[in-house]
Scaffold this motif. Structure first.
Motif, short mmCIF file in Angstrom:
data_model
loop_
_atom_site.label_atom_id
_atom_site.label_comp_id
_atom_site.label_asym_id
_atom_site.label_seq_id
_atom_site.Cartn_x
_atom_site.Cartn_y
_atom_site.Cartn_z
N GLY A 228 34.23 -16.90 -118.20
CA GLY A 228 35.64 -16.95 -118.51
C GLY A 228 35.88 -17.60 -119.86
N PRO A 229 37.14 -17.86 -120.23
CA PRO A 229 37.43 -18.32 -121.59
C PRO A 229 37.28 -19.82 -121.84
CG PRO A 229 39.47 -17.96 -120.39
CD PRO A 229 38.36 -17.51 -119.47
N ASP A 230 37.31 -20.63 -120.79
CA ASP A 230 37.47 -22.07 -121.01
C ASP A 230 36.27 -22.93 -120.57
OD1 ASP A 230 40.10 -21.62 -121.94
OD2 ASP A 230 40.81 -21.52 -119.86
N LEU A 231 35.25 -22.33 -120.01
CA LEU A 231 34.14 -23.11 -119.47
C LEU A 231 33.29 -23.70 -120.58
CD1 LEU A 231 32.98 -23.68 -116.60
CD2 LEU A 231 31.45 -21.75 -116.95
N ASP A 232 32.81 -24.93 -120.39
CA ASP A 232 31.85 -25.55 -121.29
C ASP A 232 30.49 -24.89 -121.06
OD1 ASP A 232 30.11 -27.08 -122.77
OD2 ASP A 232 30.48 -28.95 -121.68
N ARG A 233 30.09 -24.04 -121.97
CA ARG A 233 28.89 -23.24 -121.75
C ARG A 233 27.59 -24.02 -121.97
NH1 ARG A 233 30.62 -17.04 -123.48
NH2 ARG A 233 32.72 -17.19 -122.55
N ARG A 234 27.70 -25.26 -122.44
CA ARG A 234 26.51 -26.10 -122.54
C ARG A 234 26.40 -27.07 -121.37
NH1 ARG A 234 24.55 -27.69 -128.64
NH2 ARG A 234 24.28 -25.55 -129.37
N HIS A 235 27.30 -26.99 -120.43
CA HIS A 235 27.19 -27.85 -119.26
C HIS A 235 25.91 -27.48 -118.51
CE1 HIS A 235 27.96 -29.69 -115.37
NE2 HIS A 235 28.93 -30.38 -115.93
N PRO A 236 25.14 -28.46 -118.04
CA PRO A 236 23.86 -28.15 -117.38
C PRO A 236 23.98 -27.25 -116.16
CG PRO A 236 23.96 -30.46 -117.97
CD PRO A 236 25.33 -29.91 -118.23
N ASP A 237 25.15 -27.23 -115.52
CA ASP A 237 25.33 -26.35 -114.36
C ASP A 237 25.73 -24.94 -114.78
OD1 ASP A 237 25.19 -26.23 -111.45
OD2 ASP A 237 27.35 -25.84 -111.51
N VAL A 238 25.86 -24.73 -116.07
CA VAL A 238 26.12 -23.40 -116.62
C VAL A 238 24.90 -22.90 -117.39
CG1 VAL A 238 27.61 -22.05 -118.16
CG2 VAL A 238 28.59 -23.89 -116.76
N SER A 239 24.40 -23.75 -118.28
CA SER A 239 23.21 -23.43 -119.07
C SER A 239 22.11 -24.44 -118.74
CB SER A 239 23.54 -23.51 -120.57
OG SER A 239 24.43 -22.48 -120.95
N PRO A 240 21.20 -24.08 -117.84
CA PRO A 240 20.21 -25.06 -117.38
C PRO A 240 19.24 -25.51 -118.46
CG PRO A 240 19.75 -22.89 -116.47
CD PRO A 240 21.10 -22.81 -117.11
N LEU A 241 19.19 -24.83 -119.60
CA LEU A 241 18.34 -25.30 -120.69
C LEU A 241 18.72 -26.72 -121.09
CD1 LEU A 241 16.13 -24.48 -122.78
CD2 LEU A 241 18.00 -23.86 -124.31
N TYR A 242 19.98 -27.11 -120.89
CA TYR A 242 20.46 -28.43 -121.31
C TYR A 242 20.39 -29.47 -120.19
CZ TYR A 242 22.13 -25.66 -125.22
OH TYR A 242 22.18 -24.81 -126.30
#
Length: 313
Positions: A228-242
């Motif tokens: 979606g438009p507003d999610l923090d895409r670097r959050h670990p629960d979104v991008s596990p690389l971080y």
């Protein structure tokens, strides 16, 4: 270090070179599938009109319905008479496409060669059900398995894995079990061509327009569907690389050198090892995104590597 010879064009077999050219020619002559509504793309995929050929379904597959966070979650089960373990499988499809019955031959292979019961999660899809719907369903399936595996399968020897978005969801599931429940139950993780950074790694951002399964614009649409438009895409629960990756199980990371998500696997496998976990990296010359969907000698080698990984744990 990674052997640079794996990335030499001379390492690509004639079979894979021709196969990739056929895929690009086919997809270049068709309208961009990702420009159509998701329901249309799903219907085309079920008719065999997507980039991947249809695989046969297993006659012994059964469906179990479990309670999920927003209603029942179907689990597709293929099991031998006496399983020696259970493989929690999470399918790919960019969180937008795909179903639990699209890769039955791979799951049958783990049943026959490794003695595992395969349990594939039919999680909710985006964009109708964006983050956190899919991860929530996979977490619920994993918790159900931990509670019920002994009574259903007679074993508590667990593995997890998936392809593309399924590898991403597998990583999130392991992190959620560790961080939310204090659980680290899996003996191993089979992560094939995963997507681990939804801000785009260089291999995604720099790929361009070539339609070798996916291109940069396709990935952008897929990420938007899920986030979606507003999610923090670097959050670990979104991008596990971080994420903090400490305390996770041995993992086999597999990817082809012609996969748009190549960097995701190279980066994630390195971070996995740097966190003190065992990481095996299998890089396959010329392989496109999730190339075992196409028959080839390279596909057989990659699938055999997965068999050996599971058997060793």
């Amino acid at each position: 270090m990674i052997d640079p010879a794996l990335f030499d064009p001379a390492a690509v077999s004639d079979e894979i070179r021709a196969q990739n050219a056929d895929i690009v020619a086919k997809l270049s002559g068709l309208p961009d599938a990702w420009s159509a509504p998701p329901a249309v793309v799903r219907a085309r995929r079920r008719q065999g009109l997507g980039p991947f050929p249809l695989l046969p379904t297993s006659p012994r597959a059964q469906t179990i319905m479990i309670d999920g966070p927003a209603g029942p979650v179907p689990l597709r089960v293929i099991a031998p008479d006496k399983p020696t373990g259970v493989y929690l499988h999470i399918h790919g499809g960019g969180w937008t496409l795909g179903t639990a019955d699209e890769q039955d031959p791979w799951l049958e292979r783990l049943v026959e060669r490794c003695g595992l019961a395969a349990v594939s999660v039919e999680y909710r899809l985006a964009p109708e059900n964006p983050y956190p719907a899919g991860p929530d369903d996979c977490e619920a399936a994993a918790l159900w398995l931990l509670r019920e595996a002994e009574s259903h399968f007679g074993t508590s020897r667990f593995f997890i894995g998936g392809e593309s978005a399924g590898a991403h969801l597998s990583a999130l599931t392991m992190l959620r079990l560790r961080d939310r429940h204090g659980l680290m139950p899996f003996r191993g993780a089979n992560l094939f061509a995963g997507c681990y950074d939804l801000t785009m790694t260089p291999s995604v951002a720099n790929w361009g327009e070539e339609k070798l399964i996916l291109n940069t614009d396709n990935i952008r649409i897929i990420f938007d569907n899920f986030c979606g438009p507003d999610l923090d895409r670097r959050h670990p629960d979104v991008s596990p690389l971080y994420a903090d990756l400490r305390g996770l199980p041995p993992a086999l990371f597999s990817v082809g050198t012609r996969d748009i998500l190549l960097d995701d696997t190279l980066f994630m496998s390195s971070r996995w090892a740097a966190a003190g976990n065992k990481a095996d990296l299998a890089v396959w010359p010329g392989g496109c995104h999730v190339f075992p969907r196409f028959e080839s000698a390279l596909s057989e080698q990659a699938l055999s590597r997965i068999d050996d990984f599971v058997k060793a744990l």
